[in-house]
Design an enzyme around this catalytic site. Structure first.
Site, short mmCIF file in Angstrom:
data_model
loop_
_atom_site.label_atom_id
_atom_site.label_comp_id
_atom_site.label_asym_id
_atom_site.label_seq_id
_atom_site.Cartn_x
_atom_site.Cartn_y
_atom_site.Cartn_z
N GLU A 254 52.08 61.03 66.87
CA GLU A 254 53.08 60.23 66.17
C GLU A 254 54.50 60.67 66.56
O GLU A 254 54.81 61.86 66.58
CB GLU A 254 52.88 60.39 64.67
CG GLU A 254 53.84 59.58 63.81
CD GLU A 254 53.70 59.89 62.33
OE1 GLU A 254 54.13 59.04 61.52
OE2 GLU A 254 53.18 60.96 61.98
N LYS B 288 53.00 51.16 60.76
CA LYS B 288 52.46 52.05 59.72
C LYS B 288 52.61 51.42 58.34
O LYS B 288 53.71 51.05 57.92
CB LYS B 288 53.21 53.38 59.80
CG LYS B 288 52.67 54.47 58.89
CD LYS B 288 53.40 55.78 59.19
CE LYS B 288 52.89 56.94 58.35
NZ LYS B 288 53.57 58.20 58.71
N CYS C 191 49.09 58.56 60.84
CA CYS C 191 49.33 59.71 59.97
C CYS C 191 48.95 59.46 58.50
O CYS C 191 47.79 59.53 58.16
CB CYS C 191 50.78 60.17 60.12
SG CYS C 191 51.04 61.88 59.57
#
Length: 293
Positions: free
Chosen positions: A45, A118, A155
């Site tokens: 990331e 995300k 994440c």
């Protein structure tokens, strides 16, 4: 479903403050991994910079870039040259004041298959991501690369079973989790082992519950001032559909993992643990509520 076996590659790096240097390092490590047979490669990331979300500073928005932009164009050329699929990570500038934490998926001919923004945005000490990132609006997406059908998640998404389930229902064979997670120095001695174990366990659980491969790639190295920085714990790994860890990187060094995956393994595990067959989709409407009062 793609039926041929394929090899994933995870690029675990430490990051410098110079975005150009980080991109160059990622490129040569991708070349190295492709030379060893990796076919679908994923970087960590926000690999172009150190993890800037440790502080809230308007100047750091200058790190963002558009899509198409330098990273997507570089990865497109690299994918085409090496005949590999790539999953990249970009601090995306979508418009003035609208930024996303975005994963790129490029096929082995260099085509940008699409992006994933995300969805789950954390706000914790030294992880001030809500300041920088607008929550994703593309949903949970799967992409057919030349070698396998993949779903990129990012994440904080890795803690949410709903994201993994929806990707599995859309046919993903591998969940890729580009990640930036580490220890607070003041907490490591007391909580460090348990924190890492929880991170590893939740992702192995996604592999088991959904009968697919999970590939998590994290960064390494200490970033920030003493006692106010983060020690990123690495530990990148690939788990098979039974939750077995096939390969795992260390906590304190740069490392590339190359792991062979077999679609037949997905079929075998799901025949014996048919969780998707036995889901009670008629009884799950409550999942759409924040809480059930």
């Amino acid at each position: 479903m793609h039926l041929a076996k394929f090899r994933v590659g995870l690029i675990q790096m430490a990051c410098d403050q110079d975005p150009a240097q980080n991109l160059a390092k990622a490129e040569w490590r991708i070349r190295e991994a492709a030379g060893k047979g990796a076919q679908i490669l994923c970087v960590q990331e926000l690999f172009r910079s150190q993890y800037f979300c440790r502080v809230e500073s308007a100047e750091l928005f200058d790190l963002a870039e558009p899509i198409p932009g330098p990273t997507s164009e570089s990865f497109s050329r690299l994918a085409r040259e090496l005949s590999v699929a790539l999953i990249g990570s970009v601090f995306e500038r979508r418009a003035a004041g609208v930024y996303h934490n975005t994963a790129l998926v490029l096929d082995a001919d260099g085509t940008l298959l699409g992006t994933y923004r995300k969805m789950h945005i954390p706000d914790d000490p030294l992880y001030f991501e809500k300041y920088y990132f607008t929550p994703g609006d593309l949903g949970f997406r799967c992409f057919d690369t030349r070698y396998a059908r993949v779903a990129p998640l990012v994440c904080w998404d890795q803690w949410f079973p709903e994201a993994a389930r929806l990707a599995a229902l859309a046919g993903a064979q591998v969940l890729f989790y580009p990640t930036a997670i580490g220890w607070h120095p003041s907490e490591k001695a007391q909580y460090g082992v348990a924190q890492h174990d929880a991170w590893r366990t939740i992702q192995r659980a996604h592999a088991i519950a959904n009968g697919l491969y999970v590939a998590a790639v994290n960064r390494v190295g200490y970033e920030g001032p003493p006692e106010q920085g983060l020690e990123f714990w690495g530990g990148s790994f690939v788990a098979d559909p039974f939750g077995q860890v096939l390969a795992e990187a260390g906590h304190d060094r740069e490392e590339t993992l190359i792991v062979e995956c077999h679609p037949r393994r997905i079929e075998e595990v799901r025949r014996n643990w048919p969780f998707l067959r036995d889901r009670r989709i008629d009884a799950y409407s409550g999942i759409l509520n924040r809480v059930i009062d």
